[in-house]
Design an enzyme around this catalytic site. Structure first.
Site, PDB file in Angstrom:
ATOM      1  N   GLY B 389     -12.710  -6.619   5.100  1.00 24.43           N
ATOM      2  CA  GLY B 389     -12.288  -6.838   3.705  1.00 24.43           C
ATOM      3  C   GLY B 389     -11.436  -5.665   3.237  1.00 24.43           C
ATOM      4  O   GLY B 389     -10.440  -5.844   2.532  1.00 24.43           O
ATOM      5  N   TRP B 392      -8.086  -5.862   4.904  1.00 22.76           N
ATOM      6  CA  TRP B 392      -7.275  -6.933   4.316  1.00 22.76           C
ATOM      7  C   TRP B 392      -6.330  -6.365   3.260  1.00 22.76           C
ATOM      8  O   TRP B 392      -5.196  -6.827   3.105  1.00 22.76           O
ATOM      9  CB  TRP B 392      -8.194  -7.984   3.686  1.00 22.76           C
ATOM     10  CG  TRP B 392      -7.467  -9.086   2.961  1.00 22.76           C
ATOM     11  CD1 TRP B 392      -7.046 -10.273   3.466  1.00 22.76           C
ATOM     12  CD2 TRP B 392      -7.070  -9.086   1.573  1.00 22.76           C
ATOM     13  NE1 TRP B 392      -6.407 -11.008   2.503  1.00 22.76           N
ATOM     14  CE2 TRP B 392      -6.405 -10.306   1.337  1.00 22.76           C
ATOM     15  CE3 TRP B 392      -7.203  -8.180   0.525  1.00 22.76           C
ATOM     16  CZ2 TRP B 392      -5.893 -10.645   0.092  1.00 22.76           C
ATOM     17  CZ3 TRP B 392      -6.683  -8.509  -0.719  1.00 22.76           C
ATOM     18  CH2 TRP B 392      -6.045  -9.730  -0.930  1.00 22.76           C
ATOM     19  N   HIS B 393      -6.827  -5.333   2.532  1.00 19.69           N
ATOM     20  CA  HIS B 393      -6.031  -4.797   1.427  1.00 19.69           C
ATOM     21  C   HIS B 393      -4.798  -4.050   1.899  1.00 19.69           C
ATOM     22  O   HIS B 393      -3.822  -3.938   1.158  1.00 19.69           O
ATOM     23  CB  HIS B 393      -6.876  -3.867   0.560  1.00 19.69           C
ATOM     24  CG  HIS B 393      -7.830  -4.612  -0.305  1.00 19.69           C
ATOM     25  ND1 HIS B 393      -9.017  -5.099   0.174  1.00 19.69           N
ATOM     26  CD2 HIS B 393      -7.748  -4.985  -1.602  1.00 19.69           C
ATOM     27  CE1 HIS B 393      -9.635  -5.740  -0.808  1.00 19.69           C
ATOM     28  NE2 HIS B 393      -8.888  -5.686  -1.893  1.00 19.69           N
ATOM     29  N   GLY B 394      -4.834  -3.514   3.096  1.00 13.62           N
ATOM     30  CA  GLY B 394      -3.637  -2.803   3.535  1.00 13.62           C
ATOM     31  C   GLY B 394      -3.855  -2.105   4.845  1.00 13.62           C
ATOM     32  O   GLY B 394      -4.993  -1.862   5.257  1.00 13.62           O
ATOM     33  N   PHE B 540      -0.621  -6.387  -1.215  1.00  6.69           N
ATOM     34  CA  PHE B 540      -1.610  -6.813  -0.221  1.00  6.69           C
ATOM     35  C   PHE B 540      -1.263  -8.199   0.286  1.00  6.69           C
ATOM     36  O   PHE B 540      -1.902  -8.751   1.093  1.00  6.69           O
ATOM     37  CB  PHE B 540      -3.017  -6.788  -0.807  1.00  6.69           C
ATOM     38  CG  PHE B 540      -3.366  -5.457  -1.424  1.00  6.69           C
ATOM     39  CD1 PHE B 540      -2.951  -4.279  -0.799  1.00  6.69           C
ATOM     40  CD2 PHE B 540      -4.054  -5.364  -2.599  1.00  6.69           C
ATOM     41  CE1 PHE B 540      -3.238  -3.046  -1.360  1.00  6.69           C
ATOM     42  CE2 PHE B 540      -4.355  -4.140  -3.171  1.00  6.69           C
ATOM     43  CZ  PHE B 540      -3.946  -2.983  -2.550  1.00  6.69           C
TER      44      PHE B 540
END
Lengths: 346, 540
Positions: B389, B392-394, B540
């Site tokens: 998770g 996923w953001h970067g 993102f």
């Protein structure tokens, strides 16, 4: 990962959305109600702006024009000081009186008005009051290159459209500029949001940032801001690198008009450079730039017998005596005034 | 095209007018929305549009092959032409030159673009040739093949455009630490906006079909609109096909109830973005960008400002997206449920970016075994889910650290057996105890945000090392601005939390409601930051 969320059940503890039943009429009334209320707030701000101008430029411009318009018809001053905000808080008529016994009035406004507003104010003064012996014109070096009156000046000038269009030198009010003036005056909620924001968030700063004018038009400011001065210096230098040093056509027209008005009444016109930050004045790139700004002004002075340029070398001040690179505070204003008197006397 | 720009407002008004004029003509409405969505997305960079059409075509085909085992002749040609034509239009045609009539320059001179187009055309051709043989595969094998193809192609897009440089650099650094010198190979690629959102959204479609929870749609137009629906395309909510696709394919009704709620959400979303987030960004950016010059309380205030910046920014976007969708008769999922009122980490993830946390739950945590395989495996699953998770953001280690931190606190709270709610949803604590639990969770969230906001390990160490209560001349100004902007937000949120209703202001009687809406608009007019700034989650 929430247990409840994992099980796919929304727990009672979590907020949810419960849209309410409404009719289209209710939505229409809601939208209209909000619009009417916004209009009321806006009109209240227009009323407030008329009594207590929301921004500093507006406050200063209106105060100086009021000073001009309310001066007694028989009032005679020896020196009439015109120019931008550097002169507004740099030239103290009380100090001039102490040093010379002469009467003067400081009608300096803001740089965004260029020398155009100076010409308009001088004409208005000469139309209704005795001519002074000298007109002193104080401007920051970078005002001379500006080609157009800034919006911050136009929208705050307490003159209506006809007065602006009848004044000389004439300026062209494009439909965009006219729209800007109207919206600024009538939609302060949208257009004066930065000043309103400071007023509501930080009333102390708002009060401190206002002009503190005495009856002779001198703006007493006493809060030096070295940090801001240095930021401002960087801005000046960056702008100088991309903008040629020249005397703009509009400023030349204004200067010519002022010189004509002065010549017709045997008034001496003194053009002076504003105070400047010492660190900046020492930089070769700045000195070179300033010399190129001064050249057309010197030529102009040479072409007109009763015009002269003083402070060819601008008077320097340290960052602790300034609010921006060219706005002196406290005792520095007194020193600048003293030197101005000395140079004019010379 | 940003929601907080006049260009978007004009764009939406034009699209909405057309949408209303086409009411009762579903296909025409969907076509309009698809064109508008592609226009909206293509306004960032036309080449990005090709990626989205590629993802659309692959998942459309995979969905049908998983569900039905074959595509009709029309479906095959439509999807093939769709991807080749968008490739042609987005990669090799130079539109400004074409529109200006410069015939010699109307095709791109970049060989990479031509190679991409040739590759896609070749793959399409191969698929068309192999279609019959693929259809003849045993059902389970075919279903597995095409769900894998969907997942691999979507993750492949992410890997190339988002993570390649990160992993290549990390590998070189790691090997360098072991004494092996490698020349880093990096790709000169621009991160396409919202790529993580739409790839996850399309993956959920094929995964749900594979799980037999959803039937594949035979309409490429409807599916393309599901993937690219402009209100939620670049920053979510990450919709499930089960929710959104059904609304695309069925006639929609615009009700007064939905319009009323939608208008409030748009108003409140703009308030959160331009008043809260953009003003908090002034403090957070100053502190975090110049962290070497700040100590003690300033760093704490900077972290709090960032907490409200990211919340206002992201939840504001979600609210505007949901409000716009409601005006058109769509219902998107609630993405934020007052996350700073959370009592524990589990509660926080039920309230923060719900569309992502529930996606990770459904497609990662549960398939990994969830909590069904004993405590040890549950902790591992939680940590792994949160790590991914975070990633996923970067493509950056700070996001991984942030995810790991949230995994850790989820595990610790479980180990401690903290139960914040009764079965009926009432909090187990009351009064000061409840406030203390909330404050503790907010404090932990702040620690996470510091990890999230810092750009390097050195910055993380410096910021954590500098936290304290010593003030500077700037502290009072930071605190004043924080209080000034956050107070109205919190007042409304307290009312929302107490009533358990996010639309509490919309339930006020007409007079107070008009006053409240006007007050919000006045605050937007006066304090809203005018220069349209990007939403954080676009990256993102």
């Amino acid at each position: 990962m929430g247990e409840e969320a994992r099980s796919g059940r929304l727990p009672g503890g979590l907020p949810h959305e419960t849209p309410r039943e409404v009719t289209p009429g209710e939505i229409l009334r809601l939208v209209l109600g909000v619009l009417v209320l916004l209009l009321v707030v806006d009109l209240l701000l227009v009323a407030l702006d008329a009594r207590l101008p929301i921004n500093r430029t507006g406050h200063l411009l209106r105060a100086k024009w009021t000073l001009l318009e309310t001066a007694a018809p028989e009032r005679r001053v020896d020196w009439l000081v015109l120019g931008d905000s550097s002169g507004n808080q740099g030239v103290d008529p009380t100090r001039i009186r102490e040093l010379t016994g002469l009467e003067s009035l400081n009608l300096c406004t803001v740089g965004a008005c260029l020398a155009v507003d100076d010409a308009w104010m001088l004409e208005r003064w000469l139309d209704t009051r005795p001519a002074p012996d000298k007109v002193i014109l104080i401007h920051v070096y970078d005002v001379w290159r500006r080609a157009e009156m800034g919006n911050s000046c136009l929208v705050n000038l307490p003159l209506d459209r006809e007065q602006i269009e009848a004044a000389r030198p004439a300026i062209e009010l494009s439909s965009g500029k006219r729209r800007k003036i109207l919206t600024f005056r009538w939609l302060p909620l949208l257009m004066q949001h930065e000043s309103l924001s400071v007023m509501l968030r930080d009333p102390a700063r708002f009060a401190a940032n206002r002009s503190h004018l005495d009856e002779l038009g001198f703006d007493h400011q006493d809060r030096a801001d070295p940090e801001r001065v240095r930021r401002n210096m960087a801005e000046h230098l960056a702008e100088n690198r991309v903008t040629p040093p020249e005397l703009s056509a509009l400023n030349r027209a204004a200067l010519t008009r002022i010189a004509e008005l002065c010549a017709a009444r045997e008034i001496e016109l003194v053009i002076a450079f504003a105070p400047i930050l010492d660190e900046m004045a020492e930089l070769p790139e700045f000195r070179d730039y300033l010399a190129r700004v001064a050249a057309p002004l010197e030529t102009f002075a040479a072409e007109h017998p009763k015009v002269r340029l003083v402070f060819r070398e601008p008077m320097r001040f340290s960052a602790t005596e300034l609010e921006t690179v060219d706005h002196v505070v406290g005792a520095a204003a007194r020193r600048y005034t003293d030197e101005l008197v000395r140079q004019i006397g010379d | 095209m940003l929601f907080n720009s006049t260009a978007f407002v004009t764009f939406f008004l034009v699209v909405y007018l057309g949408y209303l004029l086409l009411r009762r003509r579903l296909a025409a409405q969907n076509l309009l929305l698809l064109v508008a969505s592609y226009w909206f997305y293509g306004s960032w960079d036309l080449r990005f549009l090709f990626l989205i059409s590629l993802s659309t075509a692959i998942d459309f085909v995979c969905g049908l092959m998983i569900d039905r085992g074959h595509l009709s002749r029309g479906e095959r040609w439509k999807s093939g032409l769709f991807v080749v034509l968008t490739g042609l239009g987005c990669l090799v045609v130079d539109w400004p030159a074409l529109l200006a009539g410069r015939s010699g320059e109307m095709l791109s001179a970049d060989p990479l673009m031509w190679r991409c187009l040739a590759g896609v055309t070749a793959v399409t051709g191969v698929f068309l040739l192999l279609h019959r043989r693929l259809s003849a595969l045993p059902e389970e094998r075919r279903r597995r093949l095409f769900v894998s193809l969907s997942v691999i192609s979507n993750l492949g897009l992410l890997a190339v455009f988002k993570y390649f440089n990160f992993f290549a650099d990390s590998l070189v650094t790691l090997l360098g630490g072991l004494g092996l010198q490698l020349h880093p190979v990096t790709l000169q690629v621009v991160l396409p906006v919202g790529i993580s959102f739409y790839t996850f959204q399309t993956m959920s479609y094929t995964l749900d079909i594979h799980r037999r929870q959803l039937a594949a749609t035979p309409s490429l137009l409807d599916f393309a609109l599901f993937v690219s629906f402009f209100p939620q395309l670049v920053a979510g909510p990450i919709e499930r096909a089960r929710n959104l696709l059904g609304q695309v394919t069925a006639p929609r009704r615009i009700t007064a109830k939905a319009v009323h709620a939608g208008l409030f959400l748009i108003l409140w979303g703009y308030f959160k973005k331009v008043v809260i987030a953009d003003n908090m960004a002034l403090i957070a950016d100053q502190v975090f960008n110049g962290y070497e010059h700040y100590q003690g309380l300033d760093l704490v205030l900077g972290a709090i400002a960032f907490a409200f910046q990211i919340y206002g920014d992201f939840s504001g976007y979600s609210d505007i997206a949901r409000g716009l969708a409601k005006l058109m008769g769509f219902e998107l999922m609630v993405n934020f449920r007052l996350p700073y009122f959370a009592l524990d980490p589990s509660d926080f993830w039920s309230r923060w970016h719900v569309s992502l946390s529930s996606w990770l739950r459904d497609y990662l945590y549960i398939p990994l075994g969830g909590n069904r395989r004993g405590p040890g495996r549950t902790y591992l699953n939680l940590t792994l889910t949160m790590l991914l998770g975070g990633l996923w953001h970067g493509a950056s280690w700070n996001f991984v650290l942030w995810g790991a931190f949230h995994g850790l606190i989820l595990v610790v709270y479980r180990l401690l057996g903290v139960e914040s709610y009764h079965r009926d949803g009432r909090p187990t604590a009351r009064g000061w105890h409840l406030a203390a639990k909330m404050a503790t969770m907010f404090g932990l969230t702040l620690i996470g945000w510091i990890l999230f906001r810092c750009h390097s390990l050195a910055q993380v160490i410096a910021v954590f090392g500098g936290l304290g209560f010593g003030s500077s001349p700037e502290s009072a100004g930071f605190a004043r601005d924080l209080l000034f902007f956050v107070t109205p937000l919190l007042l409304v949120q307290i009312a929302q939390q107490r009533s358990r209703d996010l639309l509490v202001l919309a339930h006020l009687r007409p007079g107070p409601r008009i006053l409240a809406y006007t007050a919000i608009l006045v605050l937007i007019c006066i304090f809203g930051v005018r220069a349209a700034s990007e939403f954080i989650y676009f990256q993102f």
